[in-house]
Motif scaffolding. Structure first.
Motif, PDB file in Angstrom:
ATOM      1  N   TRP A 125       0.996  -1.113   0.197  1.00 46.58           N
ATOM      2  CA  TRP A 125      -0.172   0.235   0.204  1.00 46.58           C
ATOM      3  C   TRP A 125       1.064   0.976   0.100  1.00 46.58           C
ATOM      4  O   TRP A 125       0.186   2.471  -0.561  1.00 46.58           O
ATOM      5  CB  TRP A 125      -0.627  -0.018   1.133  1.00 46.58           C
ATOM      6  CG  TRP A 125      -1.738  -0.881   0.485  1.00 46.58           C
ATOM      7  CD1 TRP A 125      -1.832  -2.351   0.890  1.00 46.58           C
ATOM      8  CD2 TRP A 125      -3.413  -0.172  -0.058  1.00 46.58           C
ATOM      9  NE1 TRP A 125      -3.576  -2.447   0.233  1.00 46.58           N
ATOM     10  CE2 TRP A 125      -4.289  -1.804   0.075  1.00 46.58           C
ATOM     11  CE3 TRP A 125      -3.828   0.474  -0.416  1.00 46.58           C
ATOM     12  CZ2 TRP A 125      -5.696  -1.435  -1.060  1.00 46.58           C
ATOM     13  CZ3 TRP A 125      -4.831   1.294  -1.495  1.00 46.58           C
ATOM     14  CH2 TRP A 125      -5.534  -0.658  -1.475  1.00 46.58           C
ATOM     15  N   VAL A 126       1.901   1.260   0.939  1.00 46.26           N
ATOM     16  CA  VAL A 126       3.015   2.313   0.340  1.00 46.26           C
ATOM     17  C   VAL A 126       3.537   3.020  -1.495  1.00 46.26           C
ATOM     18  O   VAL A 126       3.290   3.771  -1.293  1.00 46.26           O
ATOM     19  CB  VAL A 126       4.365   2.112   1.067  1.00 46.26           C
ATOM     20  CG1 VAL A 126       5.321   3.073   0.854  1.00 46.26           C
ATOM     21  CG2 VAL A 126       4.172   2.168   3.019  1.00 46.26           C
ATOM     22  N   PHE A 127       3.559   1.659  -1.573  1.00 42.01           N
ATOM     23  CA  PHE A 127       4.187   1.781  -3.816  1.00 42.01           C
ATOM     24  C   PHE A 127       2.721   2.123  -4.093  1.00 42.01           C
ATOM     25  O   PHE A 127       2.924   3.047  -4.865  1.00 42.01           O
ATOM     26  CB  PHE A 127       4.572   0.509  -3.385  1.00 42.01           C
ATOM     27  CG  PHE A 127       4.671  -0.095  -5.259  1.00 42.01           C
ATOM     28  CD1 PHE A 127       5.007   0.885  -5.858  1.00 42.01           C
ATOM     29  CD2 PHE A 127       3.371  -0.527  -6.571  1.00 42.01           C
ATOM     30  CE1 PHE A 127       5.458   0.995  -7.572  1.00 42.01           C
ATOM     31  CE2 PHE A 127       3.553  -0.627  -7.446  1.00 42.01           C
ATOM     32  CZ  PHE A 127       4.688  -0.069  -8.164  1.00 42.01           C
ATOM     33  N   ILE A 128       1.559   1.732  -3.664  1.00 40.37           N
ATOM     34  CA  ILE A 128       0.691   2.146  -4.565  1.00 40.37           C
ATOM     35  C   ILE A 128       0.222   3.721  -3.673  1.00 40.37           C
ATOM     36  O   ILE A 128      -0.417   4.285  -5.363  1.00 40.37           O
ATOM     37  CB  ILE A 128      -0.620   1.183  -3.671  1.00 40.37           C
ATOM     38  CG1 ILE A 128      -0.877   0.010  -4.393  1.00 40.37           C
ATOM     39  CG2 ILE A 128      -2.676   2.160  -4.850  1.00 40.37           C
ATOM     40  CD1 ILE A 128      -1.770  -0.993  -4.046  1.00 40.37           C
ATOM     41  N   ALA A 129       0.612   4.328  -2.968  1.00 38.98           N
ATOM     42  CA  ALA A 129       0.184   5.454  -1.907  1.00 38.98           C
ATOM     43  C   ALA A 129       0.886   6.216  -3.657  1.00 38.98           C
ATOM     44  O   ALA A 129       0.768   7.586  -3.712  1.00 38.98           O
ATOM     45  CB  ALA A 129       0.343   5.975  -1.241  1.00 38.98           C
ATOM     46  N   VAL A 130       1.822   5.843  -3.405  1.00 43.40           N
ATOM     47  CA  VAL A 130       3.477   6.837  -4.134  1.00 43.40           C
ATOM     48  C   VAL A 130       3.610   6.313  -5.974  1.00 43.40           C
ATOM     49  O   VAL A 130       3.911   7.713  -6.124  1.00 43.40           O
ATOM     50  CB  VAL A 130       4.393   6.203  -3.265  1.00 43.40           C
ATOM     51  CG1 VAL A 130       4.748   7.183  -2.303  1.00 43.40           C
ATOM     52  CG2 VAL A 130       5.283   5.662  -3.621  1.00 43.40           C
ATOM     53  N   LEU A 131       2.687   5.660  -6.247  1.00 42.01           N
ATOM     54  CA  LEU A 131       2.728   5.615  -7.889  1.00 42.01           C
ATOM     55  C   LEU A 131       2.232   6.203  -8.757  1.00 42.01           C
ATOM     56  O   LEU A 131       2.655   6.379  -9.418  1.00 42.01           O
ATOM     57  CB  LEU A 131       1.622   4.207  -8.238  1.00 42.01           C
ATOM     58  CG  LEU A 131       1.903   3.461  -9.357  1.00 42.01           C
ATOM     59  CD1 LEU A 131       3.801   3.456 -10.037  1.00 42.01           C
ATOM     60  CD2 LEU A 131       0.929   2.147  -9.601  1.00 42.01           C
ATOM     61  N   PRO A 132       1.211   7.125  -8.132  1.00 46.45           N
ATOM     62  CA  PRO A 132       0.797   8.074  -9.120  1.00 46.45           C
ATOM     63  C   PRO A 132       1.149   9.046  -9.392  1.00 46.45           C
ATOM     64  O   PRO A 132       1.522   9.662 -10.766  1.00 46.45           O
ATOM     65  CB  PRO A 132      -0.928   7.987  -8.397  1.00 46.45           C
ATOM     66  CG  PRO A 132      -1.065   8.158  -7.163  1.00 46.45           C
ATOM     67  CD  PRO A 132      -0.241   6.801  -6.646  1.00 46.45           C
ATOM     68  N   TYR A 133       2.278   9.541  -8.153  1.00 45.52           N
ATOM     69  CA  TYR A 133       3.101  10.887  -8.352  1.00 45.52           C
ATOM     70  C   TYR A 133       4.227  10.365  -9.510  1.00 45.52           C
ATOM     71  O   TYR A 133       4.288  11.637  -9.803  1.00 45.52           O
ATOM     72  CB  TYR A 133       3.422  11.334  -7.033  1.00 45.52           C
ATOM     73  CG  TYR A 133       2.090  11.497  -6.255  1.00 45.52           C
ATOM     74  CD1 TYR A 133       1.715  12.418  -6.244  1.00 45.52           C
ATOM     75  CD2 TYR A 133       1.976  10.551  -4.890  1.00 45.52           C
ATOM     76  CE1 TYR A 133       0.250  13.010  -5.073  1.00 45.52           C
ATOM     77  CE2 TYR A 133       0.217  10.451  -4.297  1.00 45.52           C
ATOM     78  CZ  TYR A 133      -0.057  11.656  -4.219  1.00 45.52           C
ATOM     79  OH  TYR A 133      -0.412  12.217  -3.176  1.00 45.52           O
ATOM     80  N   GLY A 134       4.720   9.628  -9.325  1.00 47.60           N
ATOM     81  CA  GLY A 134       5.408   9.439 -10.521  1.00 47.60           C
ATOM     82  C   GLY A 134       5.123   9.035 -11.758  1.00 47.60           C
ATOM     83  O   GLY A 134       5.899   9.455 -12.904  1.00 47.60           O
ATOM     84  N   LEU A 135       4.084   8.108 -11.939  1.00 46.85           N
ATOM     85  CA  LEU A 135       3.735   8.136 -13.367  1.00 46.85           C
ATOM     86  C   LEU A 135       2.759   9.773 -14.000  1.00 46.85           C
ATOM     87  O   LEU A 135       3.502   9.850 -14.698  1.00 46.85           O
ATOM     88  CB  LEU A 135       1.816   7.734 -13.695  1.00 46.85           C
ATOM     89  CG  LEU A 135       2.137   5.782 -12.584  1.00 46.85           C
ATOM     90  CD1 LEU A 135       1.024   5.573 -13.072  1.00 46.85           C
ATOM     91  CD2 LEU A 135       2.627   5.186 -13.878  1.00 46.85           C
TER      92      LEU A 135
END
Length: 337
Positions: free
Chosen positions: A246-256
């Motif tokens: 869930w940490v990865f899911i939380a930060v993923l859209p900012y990188g995308l």
């Protein structure tokens, strides 16, 4: 256990719809803040996000491999119980005879003795099944996989005394269910009867030792099942797999956002579908591990102990020469229990 190549949509939907809705809303909000509100600082380099994703993939993969090992070990145990049950039946039918006794029983009475030993064994394996499917004293998490089973009337569990009533007398059942571990006590009764038969001359010393070894084998397999049942998947691995995912899911859209903005302004909105798909994949991998780690919890990913017990019953009663055999357990909604 699923019996189809693909998991039906109505089974998958309860696990995924809330998460997919959350992913859509979350990524849409971030795109609105980036495009409409002008919060350009939300875009971050994708490299650290990709690094987190790689680490999470390895960690979740380790968890899923460990969960599968527990599931496969449980299936191997029940395969061993099946093989040992057939061996037990053959030994009882061939070893038990009146050649070395001074007070031989009638042929029908000897046949009844063999049936008693085999029927008590059938009661034993069904007692293990019922005991393993009892709820544990700990509840690790909300499990939709168990809720699916609870909604299917054909899978509702019967009480232990009702299951045993097909193989044992009421007096014996009343004595057995008073013990904290009925399955263990059933093996004790088997051993006691074998000793009496040896003393009466219906079993040679060699045959008696051979049958006692089979009882020890059943104890070993039962203990292996109880070890899996009583010791949950270690929380330090399961919990942090959930946290890291869930940490990865939380930060993923900012990188995308950064990657999509490199193409053009409107490509930023592609963050929504791409994020939803990637987040769903990682979340699904996490859920698969969760629903596989405890194979005796009466859920859709359970070992099909009911079907295995019925197959053993059919084989053993057929060895006894019976013709009125029960039918094999069939899958309901593509789920075999």
């Amino acid at each position: 256990m699923f019996t189809t190549k693909r998991v039906p949509f109505h089974i998958v939907f309860p696990f995924t719809w809330r998460a997919i809705l959350l992913f859509l809303c979350y990524s849409t909000l971030i795109c609105l803040l980036y495009s409409i509100a002008g919060w350009r600082f939300l875009a971050i380099p994708f490299v650290p996000v990709a690094t987190i994703g790689t680490a999470v993939a390895f960690y979740v993969g380790f968890k899923n491999n460990s969960s599968y090992d527990r599931l496969w070990e449980a299936r191997r145990i029940w395969g061993s119980i099946t093989n040992a049950s057939r061996s037990w039946s053959i030994m009882v039918l061939d070893y038990l005879n009146a050649k070395h006794t001074n007070n031989p029983l009638a042929k029908g009475e000897l046949k009844q003795l063999r049936q008693t030993l085999i029927y008590r064994h059938l009661a034993y394996i069904n007692a293990i099944r019922v005991q393993l499917r009892q709820k544990p004293v700990w509840e690790l998490h909300h499990n939709p996989a168990s809720e699916v089973i609870e909604r299917i009337a054909a899978f509702r569990q019967c009480s232990l005394d009702k299951e045993l009533s097909r193989f044992l007398s009421e007096e014996e059942i009343e004595s057995i269910i008073q013990h904290p571990n009925p399955a263990t006590f059933l093996l004790r009764e088997q051993s006691e009867q074998l000793r009496e038969l040896r003393e009466a001359g219906y079993l040679t010393d060699y045959y008696h030792v051979d049958l006692e070894r089979m009882l020890v084998e059943f104890y070993n397999q039962q203990g292996a099942c109880e070890r899996i049942k009583s010791f949950p998947f270690p929380r330090q691995y399961a919990y942090f797999s959930y946290v890291f995912t869930w940490v990865f899911i939380a930060v993923l859209p900012y990188g995308l956002l950064t990657e999509m903005a490199k193409v053009s302004g409107w490509h930023v909105w592609l963050t929504v579908p791409f994020f939803t798909v990637i987040a769903w994949i990682f979340n699904t991998m996490e859920i698969v591990g969760d629903t596989s780690e405890n194979p005796f919890e009466n859920s859709i990913n359970d070992i099909p102990m009911t079907a295995i017990c019925r197959n053993i019953e059919i084989d053993l009663r057929d060895m006894l020469g019976e013709t009125d055999l029960p039918k094999r357990v069939q899958a309901v909604d593509n789920i075999l229990m």
